[in-house]
Design a protein around this motif. Structure first.
Motif, PDB file in Angstrom:
ATOM      1  N   SER A  66       0.833  -1.208   0.000  1.00  0.00           N
ATOM      2  CA  SER A  66       0.000   0.000   0.000  1.00  0.00           C
ATOM      3  C   SER A  66       0.862   1.250   0.000  1.00  0.00           C
ATOM      4  O   SER A  66       0.545   2.250  -0.662  1.00  0.00           O
ATOM      5  CB  SER A  66      -0.918   0.007   1.230  1.00  0.00           C
ATOM      6  OG  SER A  66      -1.785  -1.099   1.232  1.00  0.00           O
TER       7      SER A  66
ATOM      8  N   ALA B 280      -1.430  -2.856  -7.359  1.00  0.00           N
ATOM      9  CA  ALA B 280      -2.880  -3.041  -7.227  1.00  0.00           C
ATOM     10  C   ALA B 280      -3.259  -4.502  -7.391  1.00  0.00           C
ATOM     11  O   ALA B 280      -4.110  -5.029  -6.669  1.00  0.00           O
ATOM     12  CB  ALA B 280      -3.611  -2.184  -8.257  1.00  0.00           C
TER      13      ALA B 280
ATOM     14  N   LEU C 111      -2.289  -6.440  -4.202  1.00  0.00           N
ATOM     15  CA  LEU C 111      -3.013  -6.156  -2.961  1.00  0.00           C
ATOM     16  C   LEU C 111      -4.182  -7.121  -2.776  1.00  0.00           C
ATOM     17  O   LEU C 111      -4.860  -7.473  -3.743  1.00  0.00           O
ATOM     18  CB  LEU C 111      -3.548  -4.723  -2.968  1.00  0.00           C
ATOM     19  CG  LEU C 111      -2.602  -3.597  -2.545  1.00  0.00           C
ATOM     20  CD1 LEU C 111      -3.300  -2.251  -2.708  1.00  0.00           C
ATOM     21  CD2 LEU C 111      -2.155  -3.770  -1.099  1.00  0.00           C
TER      22      LEU C 111
ATOM     23  N   VAL D 162      -6.492   1.951  -0.452  1.00  0.00           N
ATOM     24  CA  VAL D 162      -5.078   1.760  -0.124  1.00  0.00           C
ATOM     25  C   VAL D 162      -4.787   2.160   1.320  1.00  0.00           C
ATOM     26  O   VAL D 162      -4.131   1.421   2.065  1.00  0.00           O
ATOM     27  CB  VAL D 162      -4.185   2.559  -1.101  1.00  0.00           C
ATOM     28  CG1 VAL D 162      -2.754   2.641  -0.591  1.00  0.00           C
ATOM     29  CG2 VAL D 162      -4.206   1.909  -2.467  1.00  0.00           C
TER      30      VAL D 162
ATOM     31  N   VAL E 278      -9.266  -0.730  -6.744  1.00  0.00           N
ATOM     32  CA  VAL E 278      -7.867  -0.342  -6.920  1.00  0.00           C
ATOM     33  C   VAL E 278      -7.338  -0.713  -8.308  1.00  0.00           C
ATOM     34  O   VAL E 278      -6.601   0.078  -8.926  1.00  0.00           O
ATOM     35  CB  VAL E 278      -6.981  -0.964  -5.821  1.00  0.00           C
ATOM     36  CG1 VAL E 278      -5.522  -0.550  -6.006  1.00  0.00           C
ATOM     37  CG2 VAL E 278      -7.460  -0.537  -4.444  1.00  0.00           C
TER      38      VAL E 278
END
Length: 496
Positions: free
Chosen positions: A279, A466, A469, A387, A343
């Motif tokens: 992040s 992204a 994550l 994030v 994201v």
């Protein structure tokens, strides 16, 4: 024997509900103080005339603010664990008010600079205070919605600063930028002190003075060195950056050693949470892209298209408004579906917008510029809320304040790096073309296109992060990693 890292008593997050009053007040206060980071950008020509300073000197009203933020934010994690919420708020807003009042009546440029530094001292505390309090009092299932409102303060405020200052400067002196801020900040401070309640219990512990000095000199030198790039001489800024990086390395080593005693100034164990680290990287590159566009677009519109500062501000205002208005909606989507659905498309949108800006020309329709800017700002809004929430949510509660401080520090470094990067690339390319006989407007246009192209290339890293994550923050362990685990990871941290 390891330091006590248990969460402070009474700091457990309650179950869901509406946005707590404490968060509403802190969001309002944070918006007011962060707005000042960029509000002086349009006032540079007025300062040069009124206070009889050069353009390079006048730029210090923004540079000094950013430097102070970078130097002080690393210490806020330690500070927020050792004072009550009300005391931290009162100190931050009190310092900000003093700086604002001093700036409004400054008889000379030196006094104005002192006022800006004092303003930044109060601002440096507010964002970590807001983020830490939010993560503590808001239940996990509501964090996306509440964090969406926070986006207004931490992302829209810097974007709206030049717009608001452009409007005020059309009708009054640069002093009105501070005079009008005083009653607003005063009312916000009064409301906060009247309604704010303490969250958790402060912990005891002495501050490590050497760490404070290392952090201030290290991060301050890094941001200052980056801010000096693009002025022709690259050697001096490079040396300052190298010195800053060396001091930050010593600072990091000292924080690891302090973990055995009373605790570090900035707890680097936050970097051992994979989701938080991903992040952090995504946020830094995205913020770099935002700041780069904030520099390039006004330059293009004013120097090549002949727009006034007010017209420029009005053209970029819809993007800033879109970013703020989308925040709550993005938060609700995150709470319901998780982060990946937001994201990943947002990361692609950021890259697409920056790629679109590489096609700017002297006749590009304004509606196309407006559409690209709105796409960029909307994509950033869709990225920032998930994030921030995923990153901080992956940390144990006792590391929230340190995680917030790390985010704030990296934002300042990313802003300085983004500005230095686009100015250096643009100037280098333009000067090279001018030397080879290209017309000045065409040379500057080519320089801006190349700077946008490099920003677009860097934003591919946002897409990669992204994809990596998770959709939801993993359950943080009750205790943070031990000192030995951190020491084992030290080579990796230094290498990164």
């Amino acid at each position: 024997m390891h330091a006590d890292i248990s969460a402070p008593p009474g700091a457990q997050a309650p179950s869901g509900g509406g946005t707590p009053t404490v968060i509403r007040l802190l969001v309002l206060a944070t918006f007011v103080v962060i707005l000042n980071e960029t509000i002086m950008i349009n006032a540079i020509p007025r300062l040069m005339t009124d206070l009889k300073v050069s353009d390079r000197s006048a730029q210090w009203v923004s540079t000094a603010f950013m430097l102070t933020m970078a130097a002080l934010i690393p210490a806020t994690g330690w500070f927020l664990q050792r004072v009550t919420t009300r005391r931290a708020y009162a100190l931050a807003m009190g310092v900000f008010l003093v700086g604002t009042a001093l700036s409004s009546v400054a008889p000379s440029f030196a006094i104005l600079l002192v006022g800006r530094v004092i303003q930044a001292g109060g601002t440096a505390v507010m964002m970590p205070l807001l983020m830490t309090t939010l993560m503590t009092v808001v239940h996990e299932q509501d964090r996306g919605r509440v964090m969406g409102n926070v986006t207004l303060a931490i992302s829209v405020a810097p974007a709206m600063g030049p717009v608001i200052s452009g409007l005020i400067l059309q009708i009054g002196s640069w002093r009105w930028l501070f005079v009008l801020m005083l009653p607003i900040a005063g009312v916000v401070t009064w409301l906060g002190l009247r309604k704010l309640e303490n969250i958790g219990e402060p912990q005891s512990g002495a501050i490590d003075v050497a760490s404070v000095i290392l952090a201030a000199l290290g991060f301050g030198s890094l941001v200052y060195g980056l801010s000096k790039f693009g002025g022709g001489d690259a050697t001096t800024p490079a040396l300052i950056i190298a010195a800053g990086a060396a001091l930050i390395a010593v600072f990091a080593w000292r924080q690891i050693r302090l973990q055995r005693g009373s605790g570090p100034l900035l707890d680097l164990r936050v970097l051992l949470a994979p989701t938080y680290t991903k992040s952090l990287v995504l946020m830094a590159v995205a913020f770099l892209a935002m700041m780069g566009s904030m520099i390039l677009l006004p330059l293009y519109l004013q120097t090549l298209r002949g727009l006034s500062p007010l017209q420029t501000g009005l053209l970029v205002m819809p993007g800033g408004l879109a970013m703020g208005l989308l925040g709550p909606t993005v938060g609700k989507i995150f709470d319901r579906f998780g982060g990946r659905v937001l994201v990943i498309p947002a990361a692609i949108g950021i890259t697409a917008a920056l790629a679109g800006f590489t096609q700017i020309s002297l006749t590009m329709p304004y509606w196309q510029l407006l559409a690209l800017h709105i796409l960029l700002m909307a994509s950033l809004a869709a990225a920032f809320t998930p994030v921030f929430t995923l990153g901080l949510g992956s940390l144990p509660m006792q590391l929230y304040s340190h995680g917030s401080s790390m985010l704030g520090t990296l934002q300042q470094v990313a802003a300085a790096f983004g500005t230095a990067l686009v100015v250096t690339i643009m100037s280098g390319r333009a000067n090279s073309l001018i030397d080879s006989g290209t017309a000045v407007p065409e040379a500057h246009l080519n320089g801006m296109r190349l700077a946008f192209a490099v920003s677009a290339a860097l934003s591919i890293l946002v897409i990669v992060m992204a994809v990596l994550l998770p959709s939801r923050a993993p359950e943080p362990e009750h205790a943070a990693p031990t000192v030995d685990e951190l020491e084992d990871a030290t080579p990796v941290l230094v290498k990164d």
